[in-house]
Scaffold this active site. Structure first.
Site, mmCIF file in Angstrom:
data_model
loop_
_atom_site.group_PDB
_atom_site.id
_atom_site.type_symbol
_atom_site.label_atom_id
_atom_site.label_comp_id
_atom_site.label_asym_id
_atom_site.label_seq_id
_atom_site.Cartn_x
_atom_site.Cartn_y
_atom_site.Cartn_z
ATOM 1 C CB SER A 102 -2.664 -86.990 -36.940
ATOM 2 O OG SER A 102 -3.603 -86.384 -36.121
ATOM 3 C CG ASP A 241 -7.709 -86.501 -35.944
ATOM 4 O OD1 ASP A 241 -8.272 -87.342 -35.220
ATOM 5 O OD2 ASP A 241 -6.525 -86.154 -35.767
ATOM 6 C CG ASP A 243 -4.766 -90.115 -35.073
ATOM 7 O OD1 ASP A 243 -5.395 -89.046 -35.225
ATOM 8 O OD2 ASP A 243 -3.760 -90.196 -34.339
ATOM 9 C CG ASP A 245 -5.204 -87.905 -31.969
ATOM 10 O OD1 ASP A 245 -5.733 -87.311 -32.935
ATOM 11 O OD2 ASP A 245 -3.974 -87.910 -31.763
#
Length: 444
Positions: A102, A241, A243, A245
């Site tokens: 993440s 960010d 990834d 999400d």
């Protein structure tokens, strides 16, 4: 029962150190694959990743794990986490895997698992997988080993899906948008989707080299985006960010807008259009008291969940709500997705900008947040929150803030940190209480 490997968002850690080793990735693949071998159909897992250098190693290890227990693997390459959830569902897969840490730096990596419905796994599923990791699953005979293949159009499928969440009657013609993709998983899909909807797109954080994900860019470091939005005279800035999400927005004046403001905007817009289900928004204990007061003043409730988007989603599903998220920018819109989706959330914000014609600085300032302060204290072991000195400091702070604010102290689910947050109408008192508790934790 306490989970040994899984935290609040999958398994995460420093790469090439336990638990984030290639060996562990293989064991997770074997255990998760064996756990989802249900029925007599040909079983399939979708594996995506972000742009970390270690992603190749972890992906290869997981492929060997899944195929060794008889599960076929579909590789989709670097795509956002919500794309993996979407593709797992649309491809009728038994399981989806996202290899990502993440918003963490490149030295870390992680494994997020999604079930066939596209939702993150339950605590019960994770406990069963952990048991399989420790005892080792049964490997299949040579003729039953799974196959692996890569599909090349995964990003195009996700772009098409994301665009479908934007109102058909609108376009982004005439809008100038700066998008920061954190040198991460959305470096191709986010600029493409915005451009295809008609926007003039200025892209930053779109040159991943395996080592620069989240480095001085993205939703956790929006300074470069703030500067670029002002320099370009853009209408708005969007920061994702690693990834993708998570979403943070910057208005045309360069001011950062957090997830609380974005949730308020989306929820009240949906409420006006009769789209908000459950009459409330689900947020966490970390969301500002100003959000709660603003929503209530407009006839919308606020339901609080534990920190972590998985717990927000559990509460949303339990109560039938369709808008939820975290102050940090995880925004979950279950009419469109089964997990947080930064691009889809951004498109809802952009739709409201188009609909109202208001500048971002006016539209996105939904309420005045109460003074809030969060500090993290790193600890080396033990249970500092069980220490009598820490308990006394917390009790004293709660007594002083009673009726004038909130106090939230918790252990991080992903790092060895104690997070101390206080908010209230008196900023000096808030700072005093946070410092008092942090010192007690350090002493413990």
């Amino acid at each position: 029962m306490t989970r040994k490997f899984f935290g609040t968002d999958g398994i995460r850690g420093r790469t090439n150190e336990a638990p984030m080793t290639a060996e562990m990735a293989q064991r997770v693949g074997q255990a998760a694959g064996a756990h989802f071998l249900r029925g007599d159909h040909r079983h399939r897992v979708v594996i995506g990743k972000d742009t970390r250098l270690s992603g190749y190693m972890m992906e290869s290890a997981m492929i060997s794990g899944f195929t060794s227990v008889g599960m076929d693997v579909v590789m989709v390459g670097p795509v956002p986490t919500p794309a993996v959830a979407m593709l797992a569902r649309s491809m009728r897969a038994d399981l989806g895997v996202m290899i990502s840490a993440s918003h963490n730096p490149y030295i870390d990596n992680g494994i997020k698992l999604f079930g066939p419905d596209g939702y993150k796994l339950s605590d019960e599923d994770e406990l069963e997988i952990e048991a399989l990791i420790e005892r080792g699953p049964k490997l299949v005979p040579p003729a039953e080993i799974g196959r692996a293949r890569k599909i090349e159009d995964a990003r195009g499928r996700y772009i098409h899906f994301a665009k479908s969440t934007f109102p058909e009657e609108h376009s982004l013609d005439g809008m100038k948008i700066v998008v920061d993709c954190a040198n991460g998983a959305a470096y191709q899909v986010a600029p493409s989707a915005l451009w295809e909807l008609g926007a003039e797109v200025v892209s930053i954080g779109v040159s991943p080299n395996g080592l620069n994900i989240n480095e001085g860019c993205g939703s956790t470091a929006p300074q470069a985006l703030q500067q670029r939005v002002v320099e370009e005279g853009a209408d708005i800035g969007i920061a994702l960010d690693g990834d993708a999400d998570r979403l943070i927005v910057v208005d045309e004046k360069g001011k950062v807008v957090d997830g609380d403001q974005l949730m308020a905007l989306i929820a009240l817009s949906w409420a006006r259009r009769g789209l908000l289900r459950g009459g409330a928004v689900v947020a966490t204990v970390m969301s500002n008291l100003g959000l709660e007061r603003h929503l209530e003043a407009n006839g919308v409730g606020l339901v609080r969940a534990k920190v972590g988007d998985r717990y927000v989603l559990e509460e949303m599903r339990r109560g039938g709500y369709n808008v939820g998220g975290e102050q940090s920018g995880h925004i979950i819109l279950t009419d469109h997705a089964t997990t947080g989706d930064g691009l889809v959330a951004a498109l809802q914000v952009l739709a409201e900008l188009v609909e109202t014609g208001k500048p971002a600085s006016e539209l996105l300032h939904q309420f005045d947040p109460l003074p809030q302060l969060l500090k993290n204290v790193r600890f080396g072991g033990g249970q500092p929150l069980e220490n009598i000195g820490v308990k006394d400091a917390i009790a004293d702070a709660e007594a002083q803030l009673a009726g004038k604010g909130r106090l939230v102290i918790r252990k991080s689910g992903t790092e060895p940190l104690i997070r101390v947050m206080a908010e209230g109408e008196d900023p000096a008192l808030v700072e005093q209480m946070v410092d008092q508790i942090c010192e007690a934790v350090k002493a413990a």
